[in-house]
Each structure stands twice: as structure tokens, then as C-alpha cells.
Scaffold this motif. Sequence first.
Motif, mmCIF file in Angstrom:
data_model
loop_
_atom_site.group_PDB
_atom_site.id
_atom_site.type_symbol
_atom_site.label_atom_id
_atom_site.label_comp_id
_atom_site.label_asym_id
_atom_site.label_seq_id
_atom_site.Cartn_x
_atom_site.Cartn_y
_atom_site.Cartn_z
ATOM 1 N N VAL A 104 0.862 -1.192 0.000
ATOM 2 C CA VAL A 104 0.000 0.000 0.000
ATOM 3 C C VAL A 104 0.893 1.234 0.000
ATOM 4 C CG1 VAL A 104 -1.910 -1.162 1.200
ATOM 5 C CG2 VAL A 104 -0.188 0.069 2.526
ATOM 6 N N SER A 105 0.336 2.359 -0.406
ATOM 7 C CA SER A 105 1.102 3.602 -0.353
ATOM 8 C C SER A 105 1.398 3.942 1.106
ATOM 9 C CB SER A 105 0.311 4.738 -1.016
ATOM 10 O OG SER A 105 -0.794 5.078 -0.207
ATOM 11 N N VAL A 106 2.418 4.716 1.323
ATOM 12 C CA VAL A 106 2.777 5.117 2.685
ATOM 13 C C VAL A 106 1.584 5.797 3.350
ATOM 14 C CG1 VAL A 106 4.296 6.604 4.048
ATOM 15 C CG2 VAL A 106 5.240 5.271 2.146
ATOM 16 N N ASP A 107 0.856 6.623 2.607
ATOM 17 C CA ASP A 107 -0.319 7.327 3.156
ATOM 18 C C ASP A 107 -1.404 6.367 3.629
ATOM 19 O OD1 ASP A 107 0.871 9.774 2.679
ATOM 20 O OD2 ASP A 107 -0.142 10.074 0.758
ATOM 21 N N ASP A 108 -1.473 5.187 3.018
ATOM 22 C CA ASP A 108 -2.511 4.215 3.382
ATOM 23 C C ASP A 108 -2.020 3.161 4.376
ATOM 24 O OD1 ASP A 108 -4.391 5.430 1.744
ATOM 25 O OD2 ASP A 108 -3.797 4.231 -0.002
ATOM 26 N N GLY A 109 -0.762 3.254 4.805
ATOM 27 C CA GLY A 109 -0.203 2.291 5.737
ATOM 28 C C GLY A 109 -0.684 2.522 7.161
ATOM 29 N N LEU A 110 -0.259 1.625 8.035
ATOM 30 C CA LEU A 110 -0.638 1.688 9.450
ATOM 31 C C LEU A 110 0.505 2.255 10.282
ATOM 32 C CD1 LEU A 110 -2.283 -1.833 9.914
ATOM 33 C CD2 LEU A 110 -3.438 0.365 9.626
ATOM 34 N N LEU A 111 0.174 3.169 11.170
ATOM 35 C CA LEU A 111 1.165 3.728 12.073
ATOM 36 C C LEU A 111 1.518 2.692 13.136
ATOM 37 C CD1 LEU A 111 2.725 6.315 12.648
ATOM 38 C CD2 LEU A 111 0.856 7.005 14.154
ATOM 39 N N TYR A 112 2.809 2.461 13.319
ATOM 40 C CA TYR A 112 3.313 1.499 14.290
ATOM 41 C C TYR A 112 4.492 2.159 14.987
ATOM 42 C CZ TYR A 112 4.792 -3.060 16.106
ATOM 43 O OH TYR A 112 5.129 -4.117 16.926
#
Length: 128
Positions: A22-30
Motif C-alpha cells: 500500500v502507499s505510505v499514506d494508506d499504511g498503518l502507524l506502528y
Amino acid sequence: MPNPKVGIFWFYKGKVIFSHAVSVDDGLLYGDAITGTSDHAEYWEELRKDGKLNVLDESLREEYFSIARGRVVFHKDTGKFSLYHGNNMKKPDLHKVALFFNLPEDRTDFAQDLHYCDLTDSEWNKIF
């Protein structure tokens, strides 16, 4: 250059054979990092249900860790990407994965991670 992506991958016979990117914008914050939205075990089961594992030899279809795999993560604090991989991928393989995920060469680190390593029981016993 197209937008870089984060996520998981499997590498087999010289190419990324499966991925969930997925694009960085659509990724999950961890923590301070952004990662993909799926894990290997969960996505492997989706691939199995969809019949996509049939491209592999039957002996490799059972477990998600049967072939080389890894993960791409973006670090917000440094602006860099990490391509985590096991001990069964060579430098040219890693560059193919980096191209697949559209990773900028000057902001990408390759990091071997024990989680993705293909080790024998005796090798694991030496570590732990």
C-alpha cells in the motif's frame, strides 16, 4: 518516480511472487514507523483461498514461511525505508524488491531480520 509503498512480500525464482503493498499514506502507524496493512500469515490464507498458491510446488504451499519473505517499512522520524529480509536473499534480489515497492535508493536500508531467516533447529538453538 512512482510513489513508494510499504507492506509484505514473498520472493521466489527471481521475482516478487506475492505481495500486499500500500502507499505510505494508506499504511498503518506502528510507533514512529508506517507499515503495511496485512501480515504474512493472514495474507497467505487469503492467497490460499483464492487459489493463487497453485503457482508454487505443492511442498511450498503449506506454510507462509516456506519461501523467502520480508517487509517494507517507512520510518517517519528519519524519512527512510527499511526492507527487512531473511538470510536467503542476495543483494540483486533485494534490489528487485526495492524496485517493486518503488523505494528511493538514497533513502532505503536493507536489514536482515531473524524473523525472516531460514534457519535449522540447531542454528536457532545457538541463538536462543
